[in-house]
Write an enzyme that holds these catalytic residues in place. Structure first.
Site, PDB file in Angstrom:
ATOM      1  N   TYR A   1      13.476  -1.333   8.375  1.00 57.52           N
ATOM      2  CA  TYR A   1      12.173  -1.125   7.710  1.00 57.52           C
ATOM      3  C   TYR A   1      11.902  -2.242   6.694  1.00 57.52           C
ATOM      4  O   TYR A   1      10.803  -2.800   6.653  1.00 57.52           O
ATOM      5  CB  TYR A   1      12.203   0.248   7.025  1.00 57.52           C
ATOM      6  CG  TYR A   1      10.922   0.653   6.340  1.00 57.52           C
ATOM      7  CD1 TYR A   1       9.816   1.091   7.063  1.00 57.52           C
ATOM      8  CD2 TYR A   1      10.833   0.638   4.951  1.00 57.52           C
ATOM      9  CE1 TYR A   1       8.653   1.491   6.416  1.00 57.52           C
ATOM     10  CE2 TYR A   1       9.666   1.032   4.298  1.00 57.52           C
ATOM     11  CZ  TYR A   1       8.576   1.463   5.035  1.00 57.52           C
ATOM     12  OH  TYR A   1       7.428   1.847   4.390  1.00 57.52           O
TER      13      TYR A   1
ATOM     14  N   LYS B   1       8.835  -4.936   6.649  1.00 61.59           N
ATOM     15  CA  LYS B   1       7.885  -5.023   5.534  1.00 61.59           C
ATOM     16  C   LYS B   1       7.934  -6.392   4.853  1.00 61.59           C
ATOM     17  O   LYS B   1       6.931  -6.858   4.308  1.00 61.59           O
ATOM     18  CB  LYS B   1       8.146  -3.888   4.536  1.00 61.59           C
ATOM     19  CG  LYS B   1       7.885  -2.498   5.123  1.00 61.59           C
ATOM     20  CD  LYS B   1       6.422  -2.321   5.517  1.00 61.59           C
ATOM     21  CE  LYS B   1       6.089  -0.977   6.087  1.00 61.59           C
ATOM     22  NZ  LYS B   1       4.688  -0.835   6.469  1.00 61.59           N
TER      23      LYS B   1
HETATM   24  P1  NAP Z   1       2.847   8.801   7.325  1.00 63.45           P
HETATM   25  O1  NAP Z   1       2.358   9.891   6.437  1.00 63.45           O
HETATM   26  O2  NAP Z   1       4.131   8.969   8.052  1.00 63.45           O
HETATM   27  O3  NAP Z   1       1.673   8.435   8.366  1.00 63.45           O
HETATM   28  C1  NAP Z   1       1.867   7.427   9.308  1.00 63.45           C
HETATM   29  C2  NAP Z   1       0.585   7.168  10.045  1.00 63.45           C
HETATM   30  O4  NAP Z   1       0.839   6.098  10.989  1.00 63.45           O
HETATM   31  C3  NAP Z   1       0.102   8.353  10.839  1.00 63.45           C
HETATM   32  O5  NAP Z   1      -1.302   8.357  10.843  1.00 63.45           O
HETATM   33  C4  NAP Z   1       0.638   8.055  12.251  1.00 63.45           C
HETATM   34  O6  NAP Z   1      -0.127   8.645  13.279  1.00 63.45           O
HETATM   35  C5  NAP Z   1       0.477   6.556  12.296  1.00 63.45           C
HETATM   36  N1  NAP Z   1       1.314   5.888  13.289  1.00 63.45           N
HETATM   37  C6  NAP Z   1       2.663   5.919  13.393  1.00 63.45           C
HETATM   38  N2  NAP Z   1       3.055   5.168  14.439  1.00 63.45           N
HETATM   39  C7  NAP Z   1       1.932   4.665  15.009  1.00 63.45           C
HETATM   40  C8  NAP Z   1       1.674   3.822  16.121  1.00 63.45           C
HETATM   41  N3  NAP Z   1       2.659   3.357  16.879  1.00 63.45           N
HETATM   42  N4  NAP Z   1       0.387   3.511  16.405  1.00 63.45           N
HETATM   43  C9  NAP Z   1      -0.639   3.994  15.646  1.00 63.45           C
HETATM   44  N5  NAP Z   1      -0.452   4.798  14.592  1.00 63.45           N
HETATM   45  C10 NAP Z   1       0.821   5.128  14.278  1.00 63.45           C
HETATM   46  O7  NAP Z   1       3.018   7.428   6.511  1.00 63.45           O
HETATM   47  P2  NAP Z   1       2.493   7.003   5.056  1.00 63.45           P
HETATM   48  O8  NAP Z   1       3.511   7.414   4.071  1.00 63.45           O
HETATM   49  O9  NAP Z   1       1.082   7.405   4.898  1.00 63.45           O
HETATM   50  O10 NAP Z   1       2.610   5.410   5.193  1.00 63.45           O
HETATM   51  C11 NAP Z   1       1.527   4.596   5.583  1.00 63.45           C
HETATM   52  C12 NAP Z   1       1.955   3.131   5.459  1.00 63.45           C
HETATM   53  O11 NAP Z   1       2.371   2.865   4.124  1.00 63.45           O
HETATM   54  C13 NAP Z   1       3.137   2.753   6.356  1.00 63.45           C
HETATM   55  O12 NAP Z   1       2.975   1.455   6.829  1.00 63.45           O
HETATM   56  C14 NAP Z   1       4.317   2.841   5.403  1.00 63.45           C
HETATM   57  O13 NAP Z   1       5.376   2.021   5.823  1.00 63.45           O
HETATM   58  C15 NAP Z   1       3.674   2.317   4.125  1.00 63.45           C
HETATM   59  N6  NAP Z   1       4.386   2.726   2.918  1.00 63.45           N
HETATM   60  C16 NAP Z   1       4.562   4.057   2.625  1.00 63.45           C
HETATM   61  C17 NAP Z   1       5.276   4.415   1.490  1.00 63.45           C
HETATM   62  C18 NAP Z   1       5.511   5.839   1.087  1.00 63.45           C
HETATM   63  O14 NAP Z   1       6.267   6.070   0.139  1.00 63.45           O
HETATM   64  N7  NAP Z   1       4.906   6.821   1.727  1.00 63.45           N
HETATM   65  C19 NAP Z   1       5.812   3.403   0.685  1.00 63.45           C
HETATM   66  C20 NAP Z   1       5.612   2.065   1.017  1.00 63.45           C
HETATM   67  C21 NAP Z   1       4.899   1.748   2.141  1.00 63.45           C
HETATM   68  P3  NAP Z   1       0.174  10.142  13.824  1.00 63.45           P
HETATM   69  O15 NAP Z   1      -0.394  11.096  12.801  1.00 63.45           O
HETATM   70  O16 NAP Z   1      -0.546  10.182  15.105  1.00 63.45           O
HETATM   71  O17 NAP Z   1       1.666  10.272  13.950  1.00 63.45           O
END
Ligand code: NAP
Length: 246
Positions: A154, A158
């Protein structure tokens, strides 16, 4: 009357992506979003966006599949004529210690997080270049900046997004297209929900503001980077992490 703008949020069905879609909708944008899970409530999402005043195009498409992405972009251009802002948000984790990590776990995370960002950006910038206007915001992470034990796949994806963002920013600046990355710390979504309580407690202790961030807080930053209010900012990585990495 000024023409309505459109935003394309990848992985906009839940978490940060959904908040981003709602924020742009609230501020007068039409919304394109994709997802992968069959459990996604497309009618519910359409209604939530409509209630904020946005027309939407919500399609199932895997960001790591160029053909599926091309189809979304084609339909979006047919429906809205343009994409003003792209938010490369879709992402996954498959955590493991280096010694236990399989090639599949490594490849899958790189394929969706990093290659997916490349595939979508390439498909969308074709149209942004014609309009000589656009803003791209890529979701990196503080662990892409600082690393994290148990997340070498990951973190690599990133960190890759940061290099990708800076290169694209340099390449597309002459076409009036900006590209920036945001690096969230720990944000309360499904992605962090799965962490054991002891790990969450440990995380809070590392954050000067002593709490996880909310998806709404990240959406505010992404909205700013997509809007004209940030018209002189490109090629940057902006941390949003409660002071975790300084
Ligand atoms: P999340 O709640 O797990 O949601 C992930 C989203 O990505 C969902 O809408 C999912 O769709 C979609 N997705 C996953 N695989 C996909 C694919 N192959 N094609 C199209 N859509 C896909 O994640 P989040 O926490 O909101 O994170 C969003 C972004 O922020 C990510 O890039 C993550 O790495 C980054 N981020 C998050 C955090 C954190 O603490 N949460 C921190 C740093 C960075 P489905 O609903 O259909 O599964």
């Amino acid at each position: 009357m000024e023409e309505k703008k459109t935003v394309f949020v990848t992985g906009g069905s839940r978490g940060i992506g959904k908040e981003v879609a709602l924020k742009f909708a609230e501020d007068g944008y039409d919304v394109i979003l994709n997802y992968v899970s069959d459990k996604t409530d497309v009618d519910g999402l359409t209604k939530e966006l409509k209630d904020k005043g946005a027309e939407s195009l919500i399609l199932k498409a895997d960001v790591s599949n160029a053909e599926e992405v091309e189809n979304v972009v084609k339909q979006a251009i047919e429906k809205f004529g343009k994409i003003d802002v792209l938010v490369n948000n879709a992402g996954i984790t498959k955590d493991n210690l280096l010694m236990r990590m399989s090639e599949e776990e490594f490849d899958k995370v790189l394929e969706i997080n990093l290659k997916g960002t490349f595939i979508v950006t390439k498909a969308v910038t074709k149209y942004m270049m014609k309009k000589r206007q656009g803003a791209i915001i890529n979701l990196s992470s503080v662990v892409g900046v600082a690393g994290n034990a148990g997340q070498c796949n990951y973190s690599a994806s990133k960190a890759g997004i940061i290099g990708f963002t800076k290169s694209v920013a340099k390449e597309l600046a002459s076409r009036n297209i900006r590209a920036n990355a945001v690096a969230p710390g720990f944000i309360a979504t499904d992605m962090t929900q799965v962490l054991p309580d002891a790990v969450k407690e440990n995380i809070h202790n590392q954050i000067p503001l002593k709490r996880m961030g909310t998806a709404k807080e990240v959406a505010e930053l992404i909205y700013f980077l997509g809007s004209d209010a940030s018209s002189y900012i490109t090629g940057q990585v902006i941390n949003i992490d409660g002071g975790m990495v300084m």
